[in-house]
Design a protein around this motif. Structure first.
Motif, PDB file in Angstrom:
ATOM      1  N   TYR A 156       0.823  -1.217   0.000  1.00  0.00           N
ATOM      2  CA  TYR A 156       0.000   0.000   0.000  1.00  0.00           C
ATOM      3  C   TYR A 156       0.857   1.268   0.000  1.00  0.00           C
ATOM      4  O   TYR A 156       0.310   2.367   0.149  1.00  0.00           O
ATOM      5  N   GLY A 157       2.142   1.116  -0.157  1.00  0.00           N
ATOM      6  CA  GLY A 157       3.008   2.285  -0.137  1.00  0.00           C
ATOM      7  C   GLY A 157       3.935   2.341  -1.344  1.00  0.00           C
ATOM      8  O   GLY A 157       3.920   1.453  -2.209  1.00  0.00           O
ATOM      9  N   TRP A 170      -1.211   5.367  -2.733  1.00  0.00           N
ATOM     10  CA  TRP A 170      -2.401   5.002  -1.966  1.00  0.00           C
ATOM     11  C   TRP A 170      -3.530   6.040  -2.066  1.00  0.00           C
ATOM     12  O   TRP A 170      -4.682   5.712  -2.335  1.00  0.00           O
ATOM     13  N   ASN A 178      -0.534  11.041   0.566  1.00  0.00           N
ATOM     14  CA  ASN A 178       0.858  10.646   0.384  1.00  0.00           C
ATOM     15  C   ASN A 178       1.246  10.541  -1.094  1.00  0.00           C
ATOM     16  O   ASN A 178       1.961   9.644  -1.503  1.00  0.00           O
TER      17      ASN A 178
HETATM   18  C1  NAG Z   1      -1.285   7.211   3.062  1.00  0.00           C
HETATM   19  O1  NAG Z   1      -2.167   8.084   3.710  1.00  0.00           O
HETATM   20  C2  NAG Z   1      -3.310   7.454   4.280  1.00  0.00           C
HETATM   21  C3  NAG Z   1      -4.234   8.523   4.811  1.00  0.00           C
HETATM   22  O2  NAG Z   1      -3.548   9.480   5.545  1.00  0.00           O
HETATM   23  C4  NAG Z   1      -2.869   6.454   5.345  1.00  0.00           C
HETATM   24  O3  NAG Z   1      -3.971   5.789   5.878  1.00  0.00           O
HETATM   25  C5  NAG Z   1      -1.933   5.448   4.692  1.00  0.00           C
HETATM   26  O4  NAG Z   1      -1.445   4.560   5.667  1.00  0.00           O
HETATM   27  C6  NAG Z   1      -0.769   6.153   4.022  1.00  0.00           C
HETATM   28  N1  NAG Z   1       0.018   5.155   3.338  1.00  0.00           N
HETATM   29  C7  NAG Z   1       1.322   5.154   3.419  1.00  0.00           C
HETATM   30  C8  NAG Z   1       1.992   4.033   2.716  1.00  0.00           C
HETATM   31  O5  NAG Z   1       1.975   5.996   4.010  1.00  0.00           O
END
Ligand code: NAG
Ligand code: NAG
Ligand code: NAG
Ligand code: NAG
Ligand code: NAG
Ligand code: NAG
Length: 304
Positions: A58-59, A79, A83
């Motif tokens: 997810y990143g 995501w 970010n």
């Molecule tokens: C991206 O941002 C979302 C919402 O702030 C958060 O839930 C998610 O964990 C973030 N993903 C990463 C990989 O930093």
């Protein structure tokens, strides 16, 4: 065989043919959900017999846990809006450093709100960010996955709006999610292929909150189906976590409450069944209440 019997045979046949899941598949990947509490669980995904070829987390940056496990190719994901500003530079610097990045994934469940893990983004906003942060990678030869919507009807509508808003975007394949039964999964994929004429990645799927037998039957049917279906090139089963923290029901999980591979977990990695039965947090609570009750009764006995 009369037509009627033939048709009956046709409907019966699939359940006989598909009840066993094939042991290995080159399409399989990992939706990596790290456990802060039990980092030792990562070793499960790094088994020598594992047939997993790719993972996403997810990143935009790879997980340190897999730094020394080159068999798992990292697939970066943008995501959501929060970010997104460093996505392009994050991916380009990995490519410069020699990483084999051949795919990236767009937004996670943009048609869903944050209460269910969605990134909640209007299609037009997603299209603007896409042109800045993702499209340049297409020019470098990276294959690009559309935003992965929820399995709900809103998902296909959102994707339709996105294709309209992002008419200049390069979209090589469409990742989809599915939580429900096998028939639903198959028709969901069929609808996406029929509507958008793209190859499909199934990047999250499970039959959520059903009993163990149903979870396993679903797993066997769907993995076999996804392996056979040419239009699906990659899939990642949702369940790389312990059963007692699963938000899709304990029986779907690939790990037990103690971090051991369940049957599904082991099958997914190309192994045999383990017989390790996943338990939910509720089971733990009941077990705890039972043992406290016992302690309480024993104490009372002593008092008396
Ligand atoms: C991206 O941002 C979302 C919402 O702030 C958060 O839930 C998610 O964990 C973030 N993903 C990463 C990989 O930093
Ligand atoms: C699922 O497939 C495995 C073999 O891969 C088989 O041992 C098992 O019996 C099957 N289970 C069900 C419920 O179909
Ligand atoms: C990079 O990964 C792709 C599969 O995603 C593979 O086909 C290719 O051979 C890999 N390239 C190198 C240099 O490892
Ligand atoms: C797509 O590109 C064309 C040509 O560069 C441009 O005229 C058009 O406005 C673009 N469409 C969108 C939705 O950005
Ligand atoms: C579907 O896409 C393929 C290319 O992937 C193309 O050859 C074919 O014409 C398309 N079919 C339709 C109905 O658009
Ligand atoms: C889907 O698979 C069929 C063959 O099974 C093929 O003819 C068609 O081109 C594929 N479509 C896409 C979008 O890959």
């Amino acid at each position: 065989m009369g037509l009627r019997h033939f048709l009956t045979a046709l409907t019966v046949l699939p359940s006989i043919v598909y009840c066993q899941s094939p042991l290995t598949s080159s399409k399989r990947g990992l939706v990596y959900v790290p456990s802060e509490k039990y980092p030792q669980d990562d070793a499960n995904w790094d088994s020598p017999t594992s047939d997993l070829t790719w993972y996403y987390n997810y990143g935009s940056k790879p997980s340190p846990a897999f730094a020394n496990f080159p068999k798992l190719q990292f697939v970066p994901m943008l995501w959501g809006t929060g970010n997104s500003s460093t996505f392009l530079s994050d991916v380009q610097s990995q490519i410069k450093a020699g990483a084999n990045i051949t795919y990236v994934l767009g937004f996670n469940e943009p048609d869903g709100d944050s209460s269910t893990g969605g990134s909640d983004i209007p299609a037009e906003t997603a299209a603007q960010i896409w042109m800045q942060q993702i499209e340049p990678l297409a020019k470098q030869g990276v294959k690009i996955g559309a935003p992965a919507c929820t399995g709900a009807e809103t998902g296909r509508q959102w994707t339709q709006e996105f294709f309209t808003a992002c008419s200049n975007c390069t979209i090589d394949f469409i990742p989809v999610h599915w939580y429900g039964d096998f028939q639903g999964l198959a028709s969901h994929i069929g609808e996406y292929v029929g509507t958008f004429n793209k190859t499909i990645w199934v990047t999250e799927f499970a039959d959520a909150h059903v009993n163990l037998q149903e979870s396993q039957t679903f797993y066997n049917q769907s993995s076999s189906y996804l392996d056979r279906t040419e239009n699906v090139t990659h899939y990642s089963y949702f369940g790389a976590f312990r059963s007692d923290v699963s938000n899709v029901g304990a029986n779907s999980a690939m790990l037990t409450q103690d971090g051991k591979l369940t049957d599904i977990g082991s099958w997914y990695l190309g192994g045999g069944e383990t017989g390790s039965v996943p338990k939910s947090a509720a089971y733990r609570k009941t077990a705890f209440i039972r043992s406290s009750l016992l302690v309480g009764l024993t104490t009372m006995w002593c008092v008396l």
